[in-house]
Design a protein around this motif. Structure first.
Motif, PDB file in Angstrom:
ATOM      1  N   LEU D  45      21.675 -22.733 123.287  1.00  0.00           N
ATOM      2  CA  LEU D  45      20.371 -23.387 123.410  1.00  0.00           C
ATOM      3  C   LEU D  45      20.068 -23.579 124.891  1.00  0.00           C
ATOM      4  O   LEU D  45      20.781 -24.301 125.591  1.00  0.00           O
ATOM      5  N   HIS D  46      19.018 -22.902 125.360  1.00  0.00           N
ATOM      6  CA  HIS D  46      18.576 -23.040 126.751  1.00  0.00           C
ATOM      7  C   HIS D  46      17.513 -24.131 126.765  1.00  0.00           C
ATOM      8  O   HIS D  46      16.477 -23.994 126.112  1.00  0.00           O
ATOM      9  N   LEU D  47      17.773 -25.179 127.544  1.00  0.00           N
ATOM     10  CA  LEU D  47      16.930 -26.379 127.411  1.00  0.00           C
ATOM     11  C   LEU D  47      16.344 -26.848 128.734  1.00  0.00           C
ATOM     12  O   LEU D  47      17.013 -26.851 129.776  1.00  0.00           O
ATOM     13  N   HIS D  48      15.085 -27.230 128.667  1.00  0.00           N
ATOM     14  CA  HIS D  48      14.389 -27.988 129.710  1.00  0.00           C
ATOM     15  C   HIS D  48      14.032 -29.338 129.082  1.00  0.00           C
ATOM     16  O   HIS D  48      13.958 -29.460 127.859  1.00  0.00           O
ATOM     17  N   ALA D  49      13.755 -30.304 129.962  1.00  0.00           N
ATOM     18  CA  ALA D  49      13.220 -31.572 129.441  1.00  0.00           C
ATOM     19  C   ALA D  49      11.717 -31.630 129.712  1.00  0.00           C
ATOM     20  O   ALA D  49      11.186 -30.904 130.555  1.00  0.00           O
ATOM     21  N   LEU D  81      21.561 -25.790 130.368  1.00  0.00           N
ATOM     22  CA  LEU D  81      20.416 -26.491 130.955  1.00  0.00           C
ATOM     23  C   LEU D  81      19.807 -25.681 132.084  1.00  0.00           C
ATOM     24  O   LEU D  81      20.513 -25.138 132.939  1.00  0.00           O
ATOM     25  N   SER D  82      18.506 -25.640 132.103  1.00  0.00           N
ATOM     26  CA  SER D  82      17.793 -24.944 133.179  1.00  0.00           C
ATOM     27  C   SER D  82      17.988 -25.662 134.500  1.00  0.00           C
ATOM     28  O   SER D  82      17.915 -26.883 134.578  1.00  0.00           O
ATOM     29  N   THR D  83      18.242 -24.904 135.574  1.00  0.00           N
ATOM     30  CA  THR D  83      18.140 -25.474 136.922  1.00  0.00           C
ATOM     31  C   THR D  83      16.841 -25.025 137.585  1.00  0.00           C
ATOM     32  O   THR D  83      16.602 -25.307 138.749  1.00  0.00           O
ATOM     33  N   PHE D 168      22.431 -16.002 134.750  1.00  0.00           N
ATOM     34  CA  PHE D 168      21.786 -15.559 135.994  1.00  0.00           C
ATOM     35  C   PHE D 168      20.459 -14.888 135.660  1.00  0.00           C
ATOM     36  O   PHE D 168      20.432 -13.749 135.191  1.00  0.00           O
ATOM     37  N   GLU D 169      19.368 -15.572 135.935  1.00  0.00           N
ATOM     38  CA  GLU D 169      18.054 -15.034 135.571  1.00  0.00           C
ATOM     39  C   GLU D 169      17.574 -14.092 136.664  1.00  0.00           C
ATOM     40  O   GLU D 169      17.439 -14.472 137.828  1.00  0.00           O
ATOM     41  N   CYS D 170      17.336 -12.862 136.272  1.00  0.00           N
ATOM     42  CA  CYS D 170      16.913 -11.814 137.204  1.00  0.00           C
ATOM     43  C   CYS D 170      15.539 -11.312 136.778  1.00  0.00           C
ATOM     44  O   CYS D 170      15.403 -10.708 135.719  1.00  0.00           O
ATOM     45  N   VAL D 251      20.314 -11.235 123.496  1.00  0.00           N
ATOM     46  CA  VAL D 251      18.893 -11.493 123.325  1.00  0.00           C
ATOM     47  C   VAL D 251      18.587 -12.969 123.500  1.00  0.00           C
ATOM     48  O   VAL D 251      19.369 -13.819 123.074  1.00  0.00           O
ATOM     49  N   ARG D 252      17.448 -13.237 124.126  1.00  0.00           N
ATOM     50  CA  ARG D 252      16.938 -14.602 124.167  1.00  0.00           C
ATOM     51  C   ARG D 252      15.545 -14.630 123.574  1.00  0.00           C
ATOM     52  O   ARG D 252      14.696 -13.806 123.925  1.00  0.00           O
ATOM     53  N   VAL D 253      15.336 -15.581 122.684  1.00  0.00           N
ATOM     54  CA  VAL D 253      13.995 -15.832 122.150  1.00  0.00           C
ATOM     55  C   VAL D 253      13.710 -17.325 122.308  1.00  0.00           C
ATOM     56  O   VAL D 253      14.453 -18.041 122.974  1.00  0.00           O
ATOM     57  N   LEU D 255      10.408 -20.629 122.075  1.00  0.00           N
ATOM     58  CA  LEU D 255       9.023 -20.943 122.432  1.00  0.00           C
ATOM     59  C   LEU D 255       8.828 -21.064 123.940  1.00  0.00           C
ATOM     60  O   LEU D 255       7.696 -21.010 124.409  1.00  0.00           O
ATOM     61  N   GLU D 256       9.895 -21.222 124.718  1.00  0.00           N
ATOM     62  CA  GLU D 256       9.735 -21.153 126.173  1.00  0.00           C
ATOM     63  C   GLU D 256       9.132 -19.826 126.590  1.00  0.00           C
ATOM     64  O   GLU D 256       8.323 -19.764 127.509  1.00  0.00           O
ATOM     65  N   ASP D 257       9.530 -18.762 125.898  1.00  0.00           N
ATOM     66  CA  ASP D 257       9.174 -17.421 126.354  1.00  0.00           C
ATOM     67  C   ASP D 257       7.954 -16.859 125.646  1.00  0.00           C
ATOM     68  O   ASP D 257       7.212 -16.055 126.196  1.00  0.00           O
TER      69      ASP D 257
HETATM   70 ZN   LIG Z   1      14.057 -21.876 131.268  1.00  0.00          ZN
END
Ligand SMILES: [Zn+2]
Ligand SMILES: [Zn+2]
Ligand SMILES: [Zn+2]
Ligand SMILES: [Zn+2]
Lengths: 308, 308, 308, 308
Positions: D45-49, D81-83, D168-170, D251-253, D255-257
């Motif tokens: 789970l990739h999370l932002h607040a 967690l997103s930085t 690592f987001e590219c 794969v990432r899916v 609602l962020e994307d």
């Molecule tokens: Zn993010």
């Protein structure tokens, strides 16, 4: 994006009866599976004939006529006859059926190549017919001959003289270049329907970068005057189908190209593969072309002008 | 980067005497041009034989022996004999010379393909020998046959039995895949020396993206266990040579591949092309491998083990 | 192929005086080297200003006016002023000189990016001016800001209002996409002159496959309505120049991008690089565009409409 | 092939509440949708607040702590967690939550770039909160700052000091090059988990050839010591997901994307996207990694070492 043209290649000349009980080789089974594939959504039926006695590839008009009228009656999918026949046959043999049947479309292989099927032979434990093993093992010396002279002959006899349009089968980058050469000679006009073929030993490997590379070359050679379809032999079938869907291409499935429905699981029929790929296509938001839409997109002559 | 292995392909079997007076076909001229190319910097000499009477491609041991001892005496460049001979010859004819001469290297074509030279015929206005025009025009039906069985034969007879190592000629992506197949079968070991061939109608087109694509595939198939060299037929020769230099590859030039030294200007000799490419290579900061360095890089058996 | 447009970027804002005595920063030296580069064959001069006292990048009109009239008198090369200035400056500072000078062309960077020069600092043993080391080391936190708002401002103030046309500098694939976005918004018209930039840490790496990939994307986005030029920072300069020549592109050299003439050897002047690349270009059979030809190819407004 | 790691990015900081009623921003909704996504098959789970009052992106520890304990109790998916926080925030703000929560993983953006969301604003007819429209329209001047200094800070504070490993987001090829630079500096060890991001204006366009190109570069930079995952913003989400599946990627899916489940149809929840992609993955013959399998593949420190 365009409507997606879904081709089903029903039986071909690569697989042999020992490999799957679902592989059709009698006229009745070819006709029935073709019609069911059309009912499941196939826009085009790519067809080879086989000898009903032992499943051996055949190009005799009689074997084609055993199923073509039934298919024409049972569905309105476009009939596309192979001019590749079997790689073991000389061109005049390969052309006998298509010349007699005068279909709306026929396939045209754009290069001479090795067609090495021998790794398949080791996976078969019980042979159903005598001809199968020698055929497969002998493909270590099999040349699939499609020289420029052969290509010109097919373009003239099937295209110019009988009004067929073509599924240009390209197994490697040089085949695309040969097609551009014929376009430059004025012997081909658009819209060009390309079939990229992946996974035959001798042609391109089933690597995604080969697919994006072929698309790039096609863009350079043909601009917007072409459609491309994708088939991958064997277990890469669905993977390449989905990539093609995402890239705006068209798709070919069927037991000619792949005998399974999922890893290690034989497909029960051509229609089962059509249904599966249809789900993928629609899940990705594209629509499958009806036969009428495919005819319009490819400028086909219509069923009233065929010989069956 | 590695030292750059510079191959000169002195005469080949594609061009015909009417195309350039510099194309060597007598034993003396082949030997002289080969030695001068070595003196100009060629690490490897890729050689075909020709009939000294009319320049017709030949693979008879006698024709090879007309120049091989002279070359061995006149320079220490690596001698690499073609097993492709001429595409019109069956394999046993193509192999006669190499089997007798037992060179350190020989070429090995990794696929069957069309080899369409007929567009060249129209550019010739005066024919020097009778055989030339029918040969060129007939290439619209010419199959250059290199099946897996042929490849296995060459690997065994030239490699295993005579200690030659190979220039693996790859005219398209499927040829690389075939090479990986033979590697998987355990019949090839590294370091693998690839020759990417661009610009023959039937193989890859001379497009830069084909070159980067081939390198990508080679990386995937062979990791770090390979070297690649590049040749482009005809007027793309120097362009592809410079790209290869920049990409860390090796280069092949010579009158087999291209008859000109600049646009519209016939080269006076093989050495002239070697000198020109040497300037490019050194201007881009790379050094050309001596024959000894090439022998070490490619693990060759040495001149003491050849049959001439 | 088109005539090749050869740009020389005379001094830039990346390198510092300690790195090479040949790097020009006084008005006299910039003017002299620019004119000599034009005499050696440069079609276009890409220019930044520097403070003549310590070589610090500057965008003040006075510093530009120190050399622009001399250049305009001394040669007829196209003057192309950077709007990138130095990545440390805000946009209004970067634009001061170009707004005043109203050149025929100016550069336009199509994206925001890191511009990391700090690895260079460790190679310098003696610093000539105080500002150099802190500038270089601080680039680990340097943002080169070129937002869509900035781009729109430059397009309006330099293009629409002053008639300049652009060298669109693309350091990565997203910069091409941003350019296509502005084309779609109707703010850019053709012919588009792209500068592909390789080798700045933060942008594309100097890999040949990045070059063929960028060309592919440009083909997709802009069809035939564009020209591309190539520069590679540092030691890859000549390698990428030769690839560009072979691919039908244009070339940029100059001390802004690279300080050497061969491995480990500092160039004595901008003209020396121009001469070297000119030899490569002509050796590969292409011709360099005169300034007049470049003006016609890029639809420039002409020297009578500039402010110096 | 490897098990497929399926990441769900639950809410992010790009979309705004007016765009979809399903976009979660209260702690309860984020926790519930995250847990349901995990139940549907998400490995990570990739999370932002977000600020629960108005959905504004937030990085305050309190907002994270509103949902992290619930998620940890409700499922065993990996918390990442997103930085990146929101591109509008300075680094110290972005890091506040992750520093406090000490998750097993966090995201790390490998480059500074434009992050242009303004084209989205025109599609919204009714704004739910005041901050949304100015935020979106202002992105024409928004810099998403991730300099080498920032990257080094995150590697040290989150990685070295707190044991997190990274997504690592590219967003472009230069981001991969920057990652290789940090690997060369010894600050990153494998296995490297790459997230290729397509479709943000400022980064790579959602073109299939960009995906195969990124994979090629990753192969060159990182050999076999990496995994790659793919996300495409907006309507290309499922297309790129399927390509990734076929190419051996992850794969990432979420609602962020992407806010839709099919063309023009808003997704009802994150779980709905997870379910859809799970069907694709399994239909193509791959298996989804359990959280435990993902932990082993990525060498994570385990839930016992997090701060929530
Ligand atoms: Zn993010
Ligand atoms: Zn077929
Ligand atoms: Zn040869
Ligand atoms: Zn500049």
């Amino acid at each position: 994006m365009d409507k997606l043209i879904l081709t089903c290649a029903v039986t071909g000349s690569i697989h042999t009866p020992s490999m799957s009980p679902a592989l059709p080789f009698t006229a009745e089974d070819i006709a029935r599976q073709a019609i069911e594939a059309a009912q499941a959504g196939a826009s085009i039926l790519h067809l080879h004939a086989r000898d009903p006695n032992d499943g051996r590839p055949s190009c005799t008009p009689a074997h084609f006529m055993g199923f073509l009228p039934q298919i024409a009656q049972g569905c309105d999918a476009v009939v596309n006859l192979s001019t590749g026949g079997s790689a073991t046959m000389p061109l005049e043999v390969r052309l006998a059926g298509p010349l007699a049947a005068r279909p709306e479309m026929c396939s045209l292989n754009m290069g001479t190549m090795n067609f090495a099927l021998y790794p398949m032979a080791d996976r078969i434990t019980e042979w159903r017919f005598d001809w199968e093993e020698p055929f497969l093992r002998g493909t270590d010396d099999l040349v699939f001959k499609n020289t420029p002279r052969d290509i010109a002959t097919i373009l003239r006899q099937m295209g110019q003289e009988r009004g067929a349009r073509f599924e240009f089968e390209c197994y490697d980058t040089g085949h695309l270049g040969m097609l551009a050469h014929f376009r430059d000679r004025g012997l081909i006009d658009g819209p060009i329907f390309l079939q990229f073929v992946f996974g035959v030993l001798g042609g391109m490997a089933p690597l995604p970068e080969n697919l994006t590379h072929m698309k790039r070359l096609a863009d350079q050679y043909f601009g917007t005057d072409y459609h491309f379809s994708v088939l991958a032999a064997g277990r890469h079938q669905m993977q390449f189908a989905t990539m093609a869907v995402g890239m705006g291409g068209h798709v070919r499935v069927g037991l000619e190209d792949c005998l399974t429905i999922s890893r290690g699981q034989l497909a029960r029929s051509n229609a089962e593969q059509v249904e599966k790929v249809r789900g993928l296509v629609e899940g990705l938001g594209r629509e499958i072309a009806t036969p009428a839409q495919a005819r319009a997109m490819l400028r086909l002559k219509g069923t009233e002008n065929v010989g069956f």
